[in-house]
Structures are given as structure tokens and as C-alpha cells.
Design an enzyme around this catalytic site. Sequence first.
Site, mmCIF file in Angstrom:
data_model
loop_
_atom_site.group_PDB
_atom_site.id
_atom_site.type_symbol
_atom_site.label_atom_id
_atom_site.label_comp_id
_atom_site.label_asym_id
_atom_site.label_seq_id
_atom_site.Cartn_x
_atom_site.Cartn_y
_atom_site.Cartn_z
ATOM 1 N N TYR A 147 0.846 -1.194 -0.007
ATOM 2 C CA TYR A 147 -0.124 -0.005 -0.150
ATOM 3 C C TYR A 147 0.819 1.276 0.002
ATOM 4 C CZ TYR A 147 -3.367 -3.296 1.581
ATOM 5 O OH TYR A 147 -4.488 -4.592 1.816
ATOM 6 N N GLY A 151 -14.420 -6.782 2.094
ATOM 7 C CA GLY A 151 -15.505 -6.520 1.371
ATOM 8 C C GLY A 151 -16.952 -6.746 1.675
ATOM 9 N N LYS A 205 -18.504 -3.196 -2.297
ATOM 10 C CA LYS A 205 -18.013 -1.680 -2.888
ATOM 11 C C LYS A 205 -19.275 -0.911 -2.452
ATOM 12 C CE LYS A 205 -14.939 -3.744 -6.243
ATOM 13 N NZ LYS A 205 -14.510 -3.987 -7.586
ATOM 14 N N GLY A 206 -19.999 -0.919 -1.508
ATOM 15 C CA GLY A 206 -21.067 -0.104 -1.561
ATOM 16 C C GLY A 206 -22.428 -0.487 -2.158
ATOM 17 N N LEU A 232 -24.516 -2.759 -1.496
ATOM 18 C CA LEU A 232 -25.466 -3.290 -0.557
ATOM 19 C C LEU A 232 -26.026 -2.269 0.293
ATOM 20 C CD1 LEU A 232 -23.742 -6.612 0.936
ATOM 21 C CD2 LEU A 232 -25.667 -6.377 -0.797
ATOM 22 N N LYS A 270 -25.754 1.913 -3.324
ATOM 23 C CA LYS A 270 -25.272 2.576 -4.786
ATOM 24 C C LYS A 270 -26.104 1.888 -5.646
ATOM 25 C CE LYS A 270 -20.790 2.832 -5.492
ATOM 26 N NZ LYS A 270 -19.451 2.410 -5.422
#
Length: 298
Positions: free
Chosen positions: A51, A198, A202-203, A205, A208
Site C-alpha cells: 500500500y 469486502g 463496494k457499497g 449493498l 449505490k
Amino acid sequence: MQYRLLGKSTLSVSEIGFGCMSLGSNDADNARLIHHALDEGINLFDTADLYEHGQNEITVGKALKERRAGVVIATKVGNQWKADGSGWDWNPGKAYIIASVEESLKRLQTDYIDLYQLHGGTIEDQIDDTIAAFETLQQQGKIRYYGISSIRPDVIREYVKRSHIVSVMMQYSLLDRRPEETCFPLLAHSQVGVLARGSVAKGLLLGKPAVPYLNYAADEVAAAATAIGKISGPERDAAQTALRFVLQQPVISSAIVGIRTGAQLEDALRAASTPALQDDEITQLTQAIAINKYDQHR
């Protein structure tokens, strides 16, 4: 905050873990966020040498230096940056792992890493060579325990069979229940803990706009999000419901949540204090969308 033992280790980890990959570049802001998380009971902080070319480990190390006792630091190894910085190559070799831990220890400003994880893995790797590296580091006291980060059942099986891993980090959510088929039963039987990532897909749920995800069509993704919404409310919002769904799996030791802002931290903390899902709520969620399975690396 509730705590769970990580597999066969002696590490007691908060059921909500702090995913450090999302942190920004301001060390002071990151330290305030991390200290707030510590004050509220989060003790597991997950990073990786990959990272930000190691800068993520540096900012985490600065924040935790004065509060090292009682903190579980998890980092990862195996992805080697190219000399020109254009990308990275996969390198699970013993010599590379043993050299890399020294750099991670310096960046993290610590004498030991609580959980050192292989950041991927393929069935073609020299797995015994990789395991030997982790075993050597454990004997030297530079790491307390080791695990892998993988979603490949064939790779996971080999490490369970041939090594002393205490954890597997893998993706799991209502939109990715692939681990339930073979991985979760194997890991539960072998007393290997799962670090879930996860959890909110990625949003998708959380409301989005629905788009295809894994092998699900957009309308199926929307159905899963709708099911989450139906059993959410003032006492437990959609993010908290999605996280509680993940944490209801006994083999999961912690849900690793990417945190960059104070609001995201507060959402994660609220998830830790919300009640567990009832059996009928779990049934509603699991019946909203057909379970998926791994179609590769089986």
C-alpha cells in the site's frame, strides 16, 4: 466491542478490524483516527507493504508507536514493486519474504509483527519454500503468527494442510458467499480464523446504483440491497446489517473495514454495538439471492 480468538492463535481481535489501506497521506489525521479507534476498542489494524509503496505502514507505525501494547498489527508480503514503480511482480520466495519483513518492521517501528500474511498465492508457487520463510521468522520472534490473504480454495487447502497458518483473509458478503461451499467448513474444522473483507460489496449493498457484480446481474444485486434495506432501520442501518450478516459466521474472527474518515469509523463502531441478526432475518437475506460458488481455482 466484542473480541474473538484468531484461529488457534492467542490473539484476541476486535470483531471490527481497521482496514488501513484507505488512510490518507496526513500522518496527524491518521493518528487521531487510529487513536479514536483504539479508545473505542478496535485493536486489529491491517496494512500491507504494497500500500502506497510502504507509506501506509509508515503512517500506521507512527500512530501506534506509543500505544503498541495490546495492539494487533497485521501486514502482508509477496508483492514486489518494480524498480521503476510502474507496478509489481508476485514474489513468494523465502529470501524475499525474509528480507521484506525487516523493511516492514522499520516502517512500522516495532520489533515484531503480530500477524504476517502472504498477500495472495497461486497453486504453482513453491509453497513449502514460502512456508519455510514464515516458520523461520516465527522462530526468530520477528512475527508472532502468520496467515494468507486468498480467495482460492486450492491454495487455501494446501496451506491448511502443510502449514501452521492461523488465519485466511478473504472476501465475504451477502453478494459473495462463495467461501461457504468449501472454505468455511475446512477452516472451521482446522481452527483457522477468517478475516473478512469486502463486507459491503463496494457499497452495492448500501444503496449505490446496482451494477453487475461477480456473476450477479444488476437486478440480482439490487435484490440483495433491497433485502438488506428491508431489515434495516433506525437501530441498525444498511452498513451495520451487512456487517452483522458477515459476523454471524462463527469461523469469522473479524470484519476488516476500510476506514478513512471519522464518519466511517463511527459507522463501523456502531456495527459492533448493534444486535446480532435473528434467524428469520438471516433467512430473508439468504433467500433474496441465489448463493454463488467459485468457478476457478477449486
